[in-house]
Design an enzyme around this catalytic site. Sequence first.
Site, PDB file in Angstrom:
ATOM      1  CB  SER A 153      -0.851   0.007   1.272  1.00 36.94           C
ATOM      2  OG  SER A 153      -1.492   1.247   1.450  1.00 36.94           O
ATOM      3  CE1 TYR A 211      -3.662  -2.024   5.514  1.00 38.33           C
ATOM      4  CE2 TYR A 211      -3.491   0.262   4.783  1.00 38.33           C
ATOM      5  CZ  TYR A 211      -3.631  -1.087   4.487  1.00 38.33           C
ATOM      6  OH  TYR A 211      -3.740  -1.505   3.174  1.00 38.33           O
TER       7      TYR A 211
HETATM    8  P1  NAP Z   1     -10.963  -6.715   0.319  1.00 38.91           P
HETATM    9  O1  NAP Z   1     -11.947  -6.685  -0.790  1.00 38.91           O
HETATM   10  O2  NAP Z   1     -11.449  -6.566   1.723  1.00 38.91           O
HETATM   11  O3  NAP Z   1     -10.093  -8.043   0.168  1.00 38.91           O
HETATM   12  C1  NAP Z   1      -9.290  -8.559   1.195  1.00 38.91           C
HETATM   13  C2  NAP Z   1      -9.039 -10.020   0.920  1.00 38.91           C
HETATM   14  O4  NAP Z   1      -8.157 -10.527   1.928  1.00 38.91           O
HETATM   15  C3  NAP Z   1     -10.318 -10.844   0.966  1.00 38.91           C
HETATM   16  O5  NAP Z   1     -10.339 -11.733  -0.107  1.00 38.91           O
HETATM   17  C4  NAP Z   1     -10.191 -11.602   2.280  1.00 38.91           C
HETATM   18  O6  NAP Z   1     -10.819 -12.879   2.162  1.00 38.91           O
HETATM   19  C5  NAP Z   1      -8.686 -11.756   2.372  1.00 38.91           C
HETATM   20  N1  NAP Z   1      -8.264 -12.049   3.748  1.00 38.91           N
HETATM   21  C6  NAP Z   1      -8.434 -11.307   4.862  1.00 38.91           C
HETATM   22  N2  NAP Z   1      -7.953 -11.970   5.922  1.00 38.91           N
HETATM   23  C7  NAP Z   1      -7.508 -13.176   5.459  1.00 38.91           C
HETATM   24  C8  NAP Z   1      -6.939 -14.320   6.077  1.00 38.91           C
HETATM   25  N3  NAP Z   1      -6.728 -14.372   7.401  1.00 38.91           N
HETATM   26  N4  NAP Z   1      -6.584 -15.367   5.304  1.00 38.91           N
HETATM   27  C9  NAP Z   1      -6.801 -15.325   3.968  1.00 38.91           C
HETATM   28  N5  NAP Z   1      -7.334 -14.285   3.328  1.00 38.91           N
HETATM   29  C10 NAP Z   1      -7.693 -13.222   4.078  1.00 38.91           C
HETATM   30  O7  NAP Z   1      -9.896  -5.526   0.135  1.00 38.91           O
HETATM   31  P2  NAP Z   1      -8.824  -5.225  -1.029  1.00 38.91           P
HETATM   32  O8  NAP Z   1      -8.775  -3.754  -1.167  1.00 38.91           O
HETATM   33  O9  NAP Z   1      -9.061  -6.049  -2.231  1.00 38.91           O
HETATM   34  O10 NAP Z   1      -7.479  -5.669  -0.294  1.00 38.91           O
HETATM   35  C11 NAP Z   1      -6.495  -6.492  -0.899  1.00 38.91           C
HETATM   36  C12 NAP Z   1      -5.111  -6.027  -0.466  1.00 38.91           C
HETATM   37  O11 NAP Z   1      -4.890  -4.703  -0.981  1.00 38.91           O
HETATM   38  C13 NAP Z   1      -4.891  -5.920   1.042  1.00 38.91           C
HETATM   39  O12 NAP Z   1      -3.608  -6.398   1.365  1.00 38.91           O
HETATM   40  C14 NAP Z   1      -4.983  -4.435   1.312  1.00 38.91           C
HETATM   41  O13 NAP Z   1      -4.278  -4.058   2.466  1.00 38.91           O
HETATM   42  C15 NAP Z   1      -4.360  -3.890   0.040  1.00 38.91           C
HETATM   43  N6  NAP Z   1      -4.657  -2.500  -0.293  1.00 38.91           N
HETATM   44  C16 NAP Z   1      -5.956  -2.069  -0.423  1.00 38.91           C
HETATM   45  C17 NAP Z   1      -6.193  -0.735  -0.732  1.00 38.91           C
HETATM   46  C18 NAP Z   1      -7.592  -0.183  -0.875  1.00 38.91           C
HETATM   47  O14 NAP Z   1      -7.756   1.064  -0.832  1.00 38.91           O
HETATM   48  N7  NAP Z   1      -8.601  -0.989  -1.066  1.00 38.91           N
HETATM   49  C19 NAP Z   1      -5.129   0.149  -0.908  1.00 38.91           C
HETATM   50  C20 NAP Z   1      -3.831  -0.323  -0.776  1.00 38.91           C
HETATM   51  C21 NAP Z   1      -3.611  -1.650  -0.482  1.00 38.91           C
HETATM   52  P3  NAP Z   1     -11.620 -13.644   3.319  1.00 38.91           P
HETATM   53  O15 NAP Z   1     -12.259 -12.604   4.191  1.00 38.91           O
HETATM   54  O16 NAP Z   1     -12.603 -14.479   2.544  1.00 38.91           O
HETATM   55  O17 NAP Z   1     -10.598 -14.472   4.034  1.00 38.91           O
END
Ligand code: NAP
Length: 245
Positions: free
Chosen positions: A133, A146
């Site tokens: 991120s 975070y």
């Molecule tokens: P999201 O839609 O909430 O997806 C998060 C994913 O992580 C879900 O598939 C969830 O699946 C999985 N997850 C959470 N805990 C887990 C565990 N213990 N074991 C296995 N899987 C797990 O959010 P997203 O934005 O796509 O996030 C994906 C990545 O991008 C993250 O690392 C986040 O920090 C990063 N990111 C997001 C943003 C943003 O603004 N959205 C910006 C920068 C970086 P389950 O709940 O089914 O396990």
Amino acid sequence: MTTTRPTAVVTGASSGIGAATARELAGQGFHVVVGARRLERCKELAAEIDGTALALDVTDADSVAAFVAAVPAARVLVNNAGGARGLAPVEDADEEHWRWMWETNVLGTLRVTRALLPTLVESGDGHVVTVTSIAAFDVYDNGGGYTSAKHAQSALHRTLRGELLGRPVRVTEIAPGLVETDFSLVRFDGDEARAAGVYAGMTPLTASDVAEVIGFAVSRPAHVNLDTIVLRPRDQASATRVHRS
Ligand code: NAP
């Protein structure tokens, strides 16, 4: 699991960036193994992309071991599972939230990467992509849990770049700014109005925007390593500077 296609593993593929990345890599001809705790969602996605769905909780060493045991060979690993819980100043820090963020983003990345590295090396053209991120290099008020976790995840990931030098594995860090996914819903414990406010009056990135960039990095020739890619919406200059109309 028998296939002649190269295998890509995507963690956290039940929603958001992970699901979009699985679709992108499947479109490039990979057999994609999708893992997350919500197995039903992974199964639906796997059926759509002719991939394989496996239960995965990256915070649980036994779950990671069972997951990896079911993946005979991998060429690409996308460490995407992660997220944020809460938005509180350090003086009010919720230890459970911090533990969740460190376990999921940092130790989760460590567990899955360590377990899959032998087969990534063995593939002769491995690739570890880690979704960190802009919080991996920026800090912001109330985001200490975070930002510290993402800094640590990034440090772990970048350490691999040196440790793997001389072995056939590329290492790419993807550092997005605001992406509209379930991220904020998870962060704010299902509070939809608060989550929507994060993206109000601006145009955020979509999960597909990020997935396409991951696909670009993965599809470069084997000798080309994109080390770090930062992508933000045009409306976002830093973690704290967002233009809203
Ligand atoms: P999201 O839609 O909430 O997806 C998060 C994913 O992580 C879900 O598939 C969830 O699946 C999985 N997850 C959470 N805990 C887990 C565990 N213990 N074991 C296995 N899987 C797990 O959010 P997203 O934005 O796509 O996030 C994906 C990545 O991008 C993250 O690392 C986040 O920090 C990063 N990111 C997001 C943003 C943003 O603004 N959205 C910006 C920068 C970086 P389950 O709940 O089914 O396990």
